[in-house]
Write a protein that holds these residues in place. Structure first.
Motif, PDB file in Angstrom:
ATOM      1  N   ASP A 541       0.879  -1.163   0.000  1.00  0.00           N
ATOM      2  CA  ASP A 541       0.000   0.000   0.000  1.00  0.00           C
ATOM      3  C   ASP A 541       0.917   1.213   0.000  1.00  0.00           C
ATOM      4  O   ASP A 541       1.674   1.426   0.952  1.00  0.00           O
ATOM      5  CB  ASP A 541      -0.895   0.014   1.238  1.00  0.00           C
ATOM      6  N   VAL A 542       0.877   1.983  -1.076  1.00  0.00           N
ATOM      7  CA  VAL A 542       1.833   3.086  -1.247  1.00  0.00           C
ATOM      8  C   VAL A 542       1.116   4.389  -1.593  1.00  0.00           C
ATOM      9  O   VAL A 542      -0.016   4.382  -2.079  1.00  0.00           O
ATOM     10  CB  VAL A 542       2.868   2.759  -2.353  1.00  0.00           C
ATOM     11  N   ARG A 543       1.821   5.504  -1.354  1.00  0.00           N
ATOM     12  CA  ARG A 543       1.283   6.826  -1.666  1.00  0.00           C
ATOM     13  C   ARG A 543       2.450   7.818  -1.717  1.00  0.00           C
ATOM     14  O   ARG A 543       3.565   7.512  -1.297  1.00  0.00           O
ATOM     15  CB  ARG A 543       0.288   7.263  -0.595  1.00  0.00           C
ATOM     16  N   TYR A 544       2.182   8.985  -2.250  1.00  0.00           N
ATOM     17  CA  TYR A 544       3.178  10.047  -2.170  1.00  0.00           C
ATOM     18  C   TYR A 544       3.212  10.574  -0.740  1.00  0.00           C
ATOM     19  O   TYR A 544       2.175  10.664  -0.063  1.00  0.00           O
ATOM     20  CB  TYR A 544       2.843  11.182  -3.138  1.00  0.00           C
ATOM     21  N   HIS A 545       4.399  10.907  -0.274  1.00  0.00           N
ATOM     22  CA  HIS A 545       4.551  11.431   1.080  1.00  0.00           C
ATOM     23  C   HIS A 545       3.695  12.688   1.239  1.00  0.00           C
ATOM     24  O   HIS A 545       3.783  13.625   0.449  1.00  0.00           O
ATOM     25  CB  HIS A 545       6.024  11.766   1.348  1.00  0.00           C
ATOM     26  N   TYR A 549      -4.370   8.970   1.755  1.00  0.00           N
ATOM     27  CA  TYR A 549      -4.791   7.603   1.473  1.00  0.00           C
ATOM     28  C   TYR A 549      -3.889   6.969   0.425  1.00  0.00           C
ATOM     29  O   TYR A 549      -3.298   7.634  -0.417  1.00  0.00           O
ATOM     30  CB  TYR A 549      -6.255   7.572   1.039  1.00  0.00           C
ATOM     31  N   GLU A 550      -3.813   5.659   0.505  1.00  0.00           N
ATOM     32  CA  GLU A 550      -2.850   4.906  -0.282  1.00  0.00           C
ATOM     33  C   GLU A 550      -3.536   4.023  -1.318  1.00  0.00           C
ATOM     34  O   GLU A 550      -4.752   3.830  -1.288  1.00  0.00           O
ATOM     35  CB  GLU A 550      -1.997   4.035   0.652  1.00  0.00           C
ATOM     36  N   THR A 551      -2.728   3.472  -2.218  1.00  0.00           N
ATOM     37  CA  THR A 551      -3.209   2.581  -3.265  1.00  0.00           C
ATOM     38  C   THR A 551      -2.382   1.299  -3.233  1.00  0.00           C
ATOM     39  O   THR A 551      -1.162   1.340  -3.050  1.00  0.00           O
ATOM     40  CB  THR A 551      -3.059   3.249  -4.648  1.00  0.00           C
ATOM     41  N   GLU A 552      -3.051   0.189  -3.422  1.00  0.00           N
ATOM     42  CA  GLU A 552      -2.336  -1.096  -3.417  1.00  0.00           C
ATOM     43  C   GLU A 552      -1.628  -1.302  -4.755  1.00  0.00           C
ATOM     44  O   GLU A 552      -2.199  -1.045  -5.822  1.00  0.00           O
ATOM     45  CB  GLU A 552      -3.291  -2.254  -3.149  1.00  0.00           C
ATOM     46  N   ASN A 586       9.353  13.544  -8.736  1.00  0.00           N
ATOM     47  CA  ASN A 586      10.287  14.130  -7.772  1.00  0.00           C
ATOM     48  C   ASN A 586       9.836  13.935  -6.326  1.00  0.00           C
ATOM     49  O   ASN A 586      10.594  14.214  -5.396  1.00  0.00           O
ATOM     50  CB  ASN A 586      10.449  15.630  -8.049  1.00  0.00           C
ATOM     51  N   ALA A 587       8.595  13.489  -6.136  1.00  0.00           N
ATOM     52  CA  ALA A 587       8.058  13.333  -4.786  1.00  0.00           C
ATOM     53  C   ALA A 587       8.528  12.023  -4.158  1.00  0.00           C
ATOM     54  O   ALA A 587       8.781  11.035  -4.856  1.00  0.00           O
ATOM     55  CB  ALA A 587       6.532  13.377  -4.816  1.00  0.00           C
ATOM     56  N   GLU A 588       8.641  12.023  -2.838  1.00  0.00           N
ATOM     57  CA  GLU A 588       9.014  10.820  -2.100  1.00  0.00           C
ATOM     58  C   GLU A 588       7.833   9.843  -2.077  1.00  0.00           C
ATOM     59  O   GLU A 588       6.677  10.247  -1.925  1.00  0.00           O
ATOM     60  CB  GLU A 588       9.398  11.175  -0.661  1.00  0.00           C
ATOM     61  N   VAL A 589       8.130   8.553  -2.215  1.00  0.00           N
ATOM     62  CA  VAL A 589       7.106   7.508  -2.149  1.00  0.00           C
ATOM     63  C   VAL A 589       7.109   6.914  -0.745  1.00  0.00           C
ATOM     64  O   VAL A 589       8.162   6.554  -0.212  1.00  0.00           O
ATOM     65  CB  VAL A 589       7.374   6.409  -3.199  1.00  0.00           C
ATOM     66  N   GLU A 590       5.918   6.835  -0.143  1.00  0.00           N
ATOM     67  CA  GLU A 590       5.791   6.310   1.210  1.00  0.00           C
ATOM     68  C   GLU A 590       5.133   4.934   1.182  1.00  0.00           C
ATOM     69  O   GLU A 590       4.126   4.731   0.499  1.00  0.00           O
ATOM     70  CB  GLU A 590       4.958   7.252   2.070  1.00  0.00           C
ATOM     71  N   VAL A 591       5.699   3.999   1.932  1.00  0.00           N
ATOM     72  CA  VAL A 591       5.131   2.645   2.062  1.00  0.00           C
ATOM     73  C   VAL A 591       4.288   2.612   3.331  1.00  0.00           C
ATOM     74  O   VAL A 591       4.802   2.841   4.432  1.00  0.00           O
ATOM     75  CB  VAL A 591       6.242   1.576   2.138  1.00  0.00           C
TER      76      VAL A 591
END
Length: 687
Positions: A541-545, A549-552, A586-591
């Motif tokens: 489940d990830v999203r931009y920092h 809300y996140e997406t699988e 350029n955005a950080e990816v958050e797990v």
């Protein structure tokens, strides 16, 4: 080798049975009346019918069952009385919820009432920090005091939900162990042991619902197992899950929340199975039962999933097949609102007393099934295989009051009821599809359930869908779907870290540990003789920092072998652009979460092929029907007489023991190689 496979699904009005052999041929399929006060008896009644037809109990070597016991217990609020232990200072966790009005534009709307009242919520002195480190140790005196208070309240169980336990379940585990020692008579459920995911309120609700419905579900399973043994069945019962998989009955009894949408999910697995036999990858499915119409979507041959659903006003934060329910089924009541408009549902007559035409005591409430009967769609002598005769005179009696109000005869009143029901379904389906970004013109409609194939063609015409797919046994597709499900279990681990802050070696190790848990689950099921192979699917489940809300996102094993996170990041950017039309490289990816799905792929019988037609289809008789305000003389066909290659023109009615199919004027139905009835517009055929 397995000789027979039996799938059973219990609905509000009927219990469906589907028996197939190893060649995939349907040996028998039928419906028996559900017994609401004792659902097991409905199953035993169905087994008795099978045994009288010559099927020996010992020849049934595979038994899968879809159930709604947990869901009904939750919706009716008849579960166990519980206590809740929370971190000191968080007593109002269940009452505050998310502080959102259920209906944003209605200030009179109220939050859903908690399953555990505030007076049975007890604070325990302990505290973890966001990273799982201990800020305050678990105070055993505080815990013992809470246990004593819970016992004094006379509760049946205790839910334990401490802050940040998804990162470190040490305190919850200690608390559960202590409760078991001091009050062994209490059932206990720790939130992180069941579903260790972030969002404290949602995690608490999952644990609460699980324990709330557990007692009734366990009692039902015990009765089921006892009943099956007395009937001579030796097959180990398996239960379908909300995520479309199956698991053993013992695990289902301990984690009943995973069976909340057991029956409807089975139907979607059956629909996906049928879709492959009709070579149709994109389908909108509609399952119309006695109480509701369930809508789902199959895209590229796969059901759509959701990571969070809502039931009875409560968030259920576990993976489920995405299903939306509409309050319009065969038992839905027709009524006049305060503005003088004709309405259908959401209130249903249920199975007791049922629609008036059943003759079970309903003398005042007209239901959609009564309208179907008066419109000429149903055969009074063949309904439910002839085991439930229908009484048109009783339907006419309950519809007469509406007729007087509408100043119409009963026939046209019945037609109006059907039109209103179809309009309601169309409106809500259209809204659901818009939310999912789906153009119905790019999909086919798969209609099943007791009444799905009755209204399927009407809906296709309203939605501008080009074809309707009706499976060989539409009325019992949920039971068939259970037989095609795989053993499935989801393992989750909350992370909440920037992707680049997790070294690749550490990421590989975390997935390896979760994979080991998934493998252990498969081994504990003792299913070697039922499965062909095992498979493990990795996802995040990830999203931009900074996003809420996140997406699988599915993770390919090859990506984990790389030295950098580049492949995973690229996949997320591509997915985000595909879903939302933009991305930010350029955005950080958050797990947020790591996930592993264990699959035990079951042996699938081949598709049974339909016998080829040697001459044109012949109707058995004709019957007067009314379709959208116009009276026709429709040809009546028996589904068992229709062979591969047969083509019939509407208006027509196709009858079978488990359902009825309506083909409208201007449409044609054709039987394909696997016995599916595919209804298309005559214009599209000529074109």
């Amino acid at each position: 080798m397995l000789k027979y496979r039996l799938g059973i699904d219990i609905g509000g009005t009927f219990t469906d049975l589907n028996l197939i052999d190893n060649d995939g041929k349907v040996v028998d399929t039928f419906k028996v009346a559900t017994t609401p006060k004792d659902p097991v008896q409905g199953i035993l009644n169905g087994l008795d019918i099978l045994f009288k037809k010559g099927i020996a109990p010992e020849d049934i070597d595979y038994f899968v069952h879809g159930t709604t016991i947990g869901l009904n217990t939750l919706l009716q609020r008849v579960g166990s009385e519980l206590a809740l232990f929370v971190t000191d200072g968080f007593r109002d966790l269940l009452n505050l919820q998310r502080l959102r009005l259920p209906v944003p534009y209605d200030f009179r709307s109220r939050l859903t009432e908690s399953l555990i009242p505030r007076e049975r919520v007890f604070e325990v002195k302990e505290r973890l920090l966001y990273d799982g480190s201990v800020h305050k140790k678990l105070n055993m005196d505080s815990l013992d005091a809470a246990i004593d208070k819970a016992v004094k309240c006379g509760v049946k169980g205790v839910v334990v939900c401490f802050l940040y336990s998804y990162k470190n379940d040490m305190h919850e585990e200690m608390a559960c162990k202590r409760i078991a020692e001091r009050a062994p008579e209490l059932n206990v459920c720790g939130s992180s042991a069941l579903w260790p995911q972030t969002r404290e309120y949602e995690r608490c609700v999952v644990a609460t619902v699980n324990l709330y419905i557990q007692e009734k579900v366990k009692k039902y399973f015990q009765q089921l197992e006892s009943g099956l043994r007395k009937a001579g069945l030796k097959a180990l019962p398996f239960i379908t899950q909300s995520n479309g998989g199956i698991m053993d009955m013992e695990r289902a009894a301990n984690e009943p929340i995973k069976t909340l949408f057991s029956g409807p999910a089975s139907g979607i697995i059956g629909a996906a199975h049928i879709a492959r036999s009709a070579d149709k990858a994109n389908l909108i499915t509609i399952d119309v039962g006695g109480t509701s119409a369930d809508i789902s979507v199959i895209e590229d041959g796969k059901p759509m999933f959701t990571q969070s659903s809502e039931t009875g006003g409560l968030p259920i934060l576990i993976p489920t097949i995405s299903i939306d329910a509409i309050g319009a089924g065969g038992g839905s009541i027709a009524w006049i609102d305060s503005g003088g408009l004709l309405k259908i549902g959401p209130v249903s007559v249920g199975s007791d007393p049922g629609p008036a035409c059943y003759g079970w005591g309903n003398e005042t409430k007209p239901a959609l099934s009564d309208a179907f009967l008066l419109c000429g769609y149903l055969n009074p002598k063949r309904f439910a295989g002839g085991r439930l005769p229908l009484y048109p005179e009783l339907s006419e009696k309950v519809i007469k009051e509406l007729s007087k109000y509408l100043k119409l005869d009963t026939l046209n009143t019945a037609d109006r009821i059907v039109q209103v029901a179809v309009t309601k379904m169309y409106s809500e389906i259209n809204s659901i599809l818009e939310q999912k970004g789906i153009d119905p013109r790019d999909f086919s409609l798969l209609a099943f359930g007791g009444a799905g194939s009755v209204v399927g063609n009407f809906l296709a015409e309203e939605l501008h869908i080009g074809s309707v797919l009706v499976p060989p046994t539409p009325g019992t597709l949920c039971a068939l779907g259970a037989l095609n499900a795989d053993f499935l279990n989801d393992v989750v681990s909350s992370e909440h870290s920037l992707l680049r802050s997790i070294p690749m070696d550490e990421l590989r190790a975390k997935f390896a540990g979760m994979n080991a848990k998934a493998e252990k689950w498969i081994k504990e099921q003792n299913i070697d003789k039922y499965i062909e192979k095992t498979q493990y699917l990795l996802s995040m489940d990830v999203r931009y920092h900074g996003q809420s809300y996140e997406t699988e996102m599915i993770i390919e094993p090859a990506w984990l072998k790389c030295e950098t996170h580049a492949e995973i990041e690229k996949a997320f950017h591509d997915m985000h652009k595909r879903y939302y039309g933009h991305c930010d490289t350029n955005a950080e990816v958050e797990v947020v979460n790591l996930k592993v799905r264990a699959l035990g792929i079951t042996h699938k019988p081949p598709y049974a092929l339909a016998e080829e037609a040697k001459e044109p289809a012949k109707s058995e008789t004709t019957r007067r029907v009314i379709l959208k305000g116009k009276v026709y003389t429709a040809d009546i066909y028996s589904r068992t007489d229709l062979k591969f290659g047969h083509c019939i023109s509407g208006p027509a009615v196709v009858e079978q023991d488990d359902s009825t199919t309506i083909i409208l004027d201007g449409w044609e139905g054709k039987i394909n190689r696997c016995g599916n009835l595919i209804i298309t517009r005559k214009e599209s055929i000529k074109g």
